[in-house]
Design a protein around this motif. Structure first.
Motif, PDB file in Angstrom:
ATOM      1  N   LYS A 231      34.388 129.629   8.766  1.00  0.00           N
ATOM      2  CA  LYS A 231      34.957 128.295   8.558  1.00  0.00           C
ATOM      3  C   LYS A 231      36.471 128.365   8.710  1.00  0.00           C
ATOM      4  O   LYS A 231      37.111 129.312   8.250  1.00  0.00           O
ATOM      5  N   THR A 232      37.052 127.356   9.342  1.00  0.00           N
ATOM      6  CA  THR A 232      38.493 127.338   9.565  1.00  0.00           C
ATOM      7  C   THR A 232      39.098 126.035   9.038  1.00  0.00           C
ATOM      8  O   THR A 232      38.385 125.072   8.751  1.00  0.00           O
ATOM      9  N   VAL A 233      40.420 126.036   8.917  1.00  0.00           N
ATOM     10  CA  VAL A 233      41.173 124.809   8.674  1.00  0.00           C
ATOM     11  C   VAL A 233      41.784 124.405  10.007  1.00  0.00           C
ATOM     12  O   VAL A 233      42.523 125.183  10.619  1.00  0.00           O
ATOM     13  N   LEU A 234      41.453 123.215  10.483  1.00  0.00           N
ATOM     14  CA  LEU A 234      41.983 122.708  11.753  1.00  0.00           C
ATOM     15  C   LEU A 234      43.018 121.636  11.454  1.00  0.00           C
ATOM     16  O   LEU A 234      42.700 120.597  10.875  1.00  0.00           O
ATOM     17  N   LEU A 235      44.262 121.903  11.827  1.00  0.00           N
ATOM     18  CA  LEU A 235      45.341 120.939  11.642  1.00  0.00           C
ATOM     19  C   LEU A 235      45.595 120.188  12.950  1.00  0.00           C
ATOM     20  O   LEU A 235      45.864 120.812  13.979  1.00  0.00           O
ATOM     21  N   ILE A 236      45.485 118.862  12.900  1.00  0.00           N
ATOM     22  CA  ILE A 236      45.887 118.000  14.016  1.00  0.00           C
ATOM     23  C   ILE A 236      47.166 117.323  13.561  1.00  0.00           C
ATOM     24  O   ILE A 236      47.134 116.359  12.783  1.00  0.00           O
ATOM     25  N   ASP A 237      48.289 117.843  14.023  1.00  0.00           N
ATOM     26  CA  ASP A 237      49.587 117.492  13.457  1.00  0.00           C
ATOM     27  C   ASP A 237      50.279 116.367  14.218  1.00  0.00           C
ATOM     28  O   ASP A 237      50.439 116.438  15.429  1.00  0.00           O
ATOM     29  N   GLU A 238      50.655 115.322  13.464  1.00  0.00           N
ATOM     30  CA  GLU A 238      51.391 114.167  13.992  1.00  0.00           C
ATOM     31  C   GLU A 238      50.584 113.432  15.066  1.00  0.00           C
ATOM     32  O   GLU A 238      51.034 113.234  16.191  1.00  0.00           O
ATOM     33  N   ILE A 239      49.414 112.992  14.677  1.00  0.00           N
ATOM     34  CA  ILE A 239      48.499 112.323  15.606  1.00  0.00           C
ATOM     35  C   ILE A 239      49.084 111.015  16.130  1.00  0.00           C
ATOM     36  O   ILE A 239      48.731 110.554  17.216  1.00  0.00           O
ATOM     37  N   ASP A 240      49.996 110.408  15.380  1.00  0.00           N
ATOM     38  CA  ASP A 240      50.564 109.129  15.792  1.00  0.00           C
ATOM     39  C   ASP A 240      51.568 109.252  16.935  1.00  0.00           C
ATOM     40  O   ASP A 240      52.039 108.245  17.457  1.00  0.00           O
ATOM     41  N   LYS A 241      51.893 110.477  17.337  1.00  0.00           N
ATOM     42  CA  LYS A 241      52.773 110.658  18.492  1.00  0.00           C
ATOM     43  C   LYS A 241      52.055 110.364  19.812  1.00  0.00           C
ATOM     44  O   LYS A 241      52.689 110.021  20.809  1.00  0.00           O
ATOM     45  N   ALA A 242      50.757 110.523  19.813  1.00  0.00           N
ATOM     46  CA  ALA A 242      49.988 110.384  21.050  1.00  0.00           C
ATOM     47  C   ALA A 242      49.715 108.921  21.368  1.00  0.00           C
ATOM     48  O   ALA A 242      50.033 108.016  20.589  1.00  0.00           O
ATOM     49  N   ASP A 243      49.088 108.702  22.523  1.00  0.00           N
ATOM     50  CA  ASP A 243      48.689 107.365  22.947  1.00  0.00           C
ATOM     51  C   ASP A 243      47.747 106.738  21.920  1.00  0.00           C
ATOM     52  O   ASP A 243      47.016 107.431  21.210  1.00  0.00           O
ATOM     53  N   ILE A 244      47.746 105.415  21.848  1.00  0.00           N
ATOM     54  CA  ILE A 244      46.941 104.702  20.850  1.00  0.00           C
ATOM     55  C   ILE A 244      45.459 104.991  20.983  1.00  0.00           C
ATOM     56  O   ILE A 244      44.706 104.920  20.007  1.00  0.00           O
ATOM     57  N   GLU A 245      44.981 105.346  22.192  1.00  0.00           N
ATOM     58  CA  GLU A 245      43.568 105.625  22.395  1.00  0.00           C
ATOM     59  C   GLU A 245      43.185 107.045  21.990  1.00  0.00           C
ATOM     60  O   GLU A 245      41.997 107.374  21.922  1.00  0.00           O
ATOM     61  N   PHE A 246      44.171 107.880  21.722  1.00  0.00           N
ATOM     62  CA  PHE A 246      43.901 109.282  21.391  1.00  0.00           C
ATOM     63  C   PHE A 246      42.939 109.440  20.209  1.00  0.00           C
ATOM     64  O   PHE A 246      41.947 110.172  20.321  1.00  0.00           O
ATOM     65  N   PRO A 247      43.171 108.780  19.072  1.00  0.00           N
ATOM     66  CA  PRO A 247      42.232 108.941  17.952  1.00  0.00           C
ATOM     67  C   PRO A 247      40.816 108.507  18.291  1.00  0.00           C
ATOM     68  O   PRO A 247      39.837 109.174  17.916  1.00  0.00           O
ATOM     69  N   ASN A 248      40.681 107.379  19.005  1.00  0.00           N
ATOM     70  CA  ASN A 248      39.343 106.896  19.369  1.00  0.00           C
ATOM     71  C   ASN A 248      38.606 107.872  20.280  1.00  0.00           C
ATOM     72  O   ASN A 248      37.375 107.989  20.229  1.00  0.00           O
ATOM     73  N   ASP A 249      39.366 108.581  21.122  1.00  0.00           N
ATOM     74  CA  ASP A 249      38.746 109.531  22.048  1.00  0.00           C
ATOM     75  C   ASP A 249      38.176 110.755  21.334  1.00  0.00           C
ATOM     76  O   ASP A 249      37.429 111.534  21.941  1.00  0.00           O
ATOM     77  N   LEU A 250      38.520 110.928  20.062  1.00  0.00           N
ATOM     78  CA  LEU A 250      38.008 112.073  19.295  1.00  0.00           C
ATOM     79  C   LEU A 250      36.974 111.675  18.244  1.00  0.00           C
ATOM     80  O   LEU A 250      36.511 112.513  17.474  1.00  0.00           O
ATOM     81  N   LEU A 251      36.615 110.390  18.217  1.00  0.00           N
ATOM     82  CA  LEU A 251      35.716 109.899  17.167  1.00  0.00           C
ATOM     83  C   LEU A 251      34.404 110.675  17.110  1.00  0.00           C
ATOM     84  O   LEU A 251      34.000 111.177  16.062  1.00  0.00           O
ATOM     85  N   GLN A 252      33.717 110.750  18.225  1.00  0.00           N
ATOM     86  CA  GLN A 252      32.395 111.381  18.243  1.00  0.00           C
ATOM     87  C   GLN A 252      32.489 112.873  17.944  1.00  0.00           C
ATOM     88  O   GLN A 252      31.669 113.421  17.211  1.00  0.00           O
ATOM     89  N   GLU A 253      33.484 113.534  18.533  1.00  0.00           N
ATOM     90  CA  GLU A 253      33.619 114.984  18.355  1.00  0.00           C
ATOM     91  C   GLU A 253      33.879 115.349  16.898  1.00  0.00           C
ATOM     92  O   GLU A 253      33.312 116.306  16.378  1.00  0.00           O
ATOM     93  N   LEU A 254      34.732 114.569  16.224  1.00  0.00           N
ATOM     94  CA  LEU A 254      35.037 114.854  14.827  1.00  0.00           C
ATOM     95  C   LEU A 254      33.905 114.423  13.900  1.00  0.00           C
ATOM     96  O   LEU A 254      33.742 114.974  12.812  1.00  0.00           O
ATOM     97  N   ASP A 255      33.127 113.437  14.337  1.00  0.00           N
ATOM     98  CA  ASP A 255      32.032 112.942  13.509  1.00  0.00           C
ATOM     99  C   ASP A 255      30.796 113.841  13.630  1.00  0.00           C
ATOM    100  O   ASP A 255      30.239 114.308  12.635  1.00  0.00           O
ATOM    101  N   LYS A 256      30.380 114.126  14.873  1.00  0.00           N
ATOM    102  CA  LYS A 256      29.176 114.917  15.107  1.00  0.00           C
ATOM    103  C   LYS A 256      29.436 116.415  15.201  1.00  0.00           C
ATOM    104  O   LYS A 256      28.499 117.214  15.183  1.00  0.00           O
ATOM    105  N   MET A 257      30.717 116.782  15.313  1.00  0.00           N
ATOM    106  CA  MET A 257      31.102 118.194  15.425  1.00  0.00           C
ATOM    107  C   MET A 257      30.436 118.862  16.628  1.00  0.00           C
ATOM    108  O   MET A 257      29.925 119.977  16.549  1.00  0.00           O
ATOM    109  N   GLU A 258      30.439 118.153  17.742  1.00  0.00           N
ATOM    110  CA  GLU A 258      29.928 118.708  18.988  1.00  0.00           C
ATOM    111  C   GLU A 258      30.496 117.920  20.168  1.00  0.00           C
ATOM    112  O   GLU A 258      30.968 116.793  20.002  1.00  0.00           O
TER     113      GLU A 258
END
Length: 279
Positions: free
Chosen positions: A109-136
């Motif tokens: 098990k690891t700690v994954l830091l996604i640092d300063e997510i608000d620097k990226a494009d507005i669609e960036f968080p939405n593009d990671l929804l499924q991956e962070l939710d389903k972990m695949e």
């Protein structure tokens, strides 16, 4: 597996509760707060407290969500094919694993830091929804699905430069790191400058909070900046008496550690001018 303050990091009770709640719920912890309040350091100290390795993904304005999964290096494959390299027959040789892939395939098990997510494009968080939710996620070039061996503890920081999408916020446990009160700040200083004299600390912190509360200040100095300031005061062997300002100069000693733009410097210079003229 419970997070607690470490020797190098003072966590308030509400922050400790937030971290442990996110771990229990297995949801990303979204941490907001003023720059310099220890959001990034929190992830490092969570990893240290829980005895886990950490993977750090620093987000920039040009960062794309796909880079966190993987990137296909078609240019290198084309070059190798022209050179007759046998590697071209295995497309996986040209897949660069991103930070999420590294966290998903980690042996523990690891700690994954996604640092300063608000620097990226507005669609960036939405593009990671499924991956962070389903972990695949699916790798189209190889036809394989990458699944997390051990669900990582995901900590996401934001400086509130952009509003994050509601769909993304729903999947996170949220915590706002408030600027520490005087007593908490004393504890933080004690961790970094254990030998500081009480008189100097009291005078410095009193002056520091007066600066932060000054009306019209464009950028309030942060926790990291007051620690730097105190370090300079100690290096210059200053005393509490040395810190006292007079009406001729309202600027604090070594003010460059605290005031980071010309507007705020001019503000204190105007205050000194008004004080000298009895206004």
């Amino acid at each position: 597996m419970k997070f607690q303050s470490t020797d190098d990091y003072v966590a308030t009770d509400d922050l400790t509760i937030a971290v442990n709640a996110a771990v229990t719920l297995e949801r990303p912890l979204l941490v907001k707060g003023e720059p310099g309040t220890g959001k990034t350091e929190l992830a490092r100290q969570v990893a240290r407290s829980l005895g886990l390795p950490m993977i750090e993904w620093n987000i920039k304005s040009t960062t794309r969500a796909q880079q966190g999964l993987y990137e296909y290096d078609a240019v290198s494959r084309l070059r190798d094919s022209q050179l007759g390299d046998e590697r071209v027959h295995d497309i996986s040789n040209y897949i660069r694993r991103g930070k999420l892939w590294q966290a998903f395939e980690a042996e523990e098990k690891t700690v994954l830091l996604i640092d300063e997510i608000d620097k990226a494009d507005i669609e960036f968080p939405n593009d990671l929804l499924q991956e962070l939710d389903k972990m695949e996620f699916y790798v189209y070039e190889t036809g394989k699905t990458i699944r997390a061996r051990h669900r990582p503890i995901v900590i996401i920081t934001s400086n509130n430069e952009k509003e994050l999408p509601d769909a993304f916020l729903r999947r996170c446990f949220f915590h706002y790191i408030r600027f520490p009160e005087m007593e908490t700040l004393r504890r933080i200083v004690a961790v970094h400058h254990p030998g500081i004299k009480e008189a100097l600390l009291t005078t410095a912190l009193t002056q520091f909070f007066e600066i932060r509360e000054q009306p019209g200040l464009k950028k309030k100095p942060s926790t990291s900046e007051v620690l730097d300031w105190l370090r300079l005061l100690l290096a210059e062997d200053m005393t509490a008496e040395d810190l006292k300002t007079d009406t001729k100069n309202a600027l604090p000693k070594l003010h460059g550690a605290l005031l980071k733009n010309e507007q705020d410097v001019h503000l204190f210079e105007r205050l000194a001018f008004l004080a000298r003229n009895g206004r």
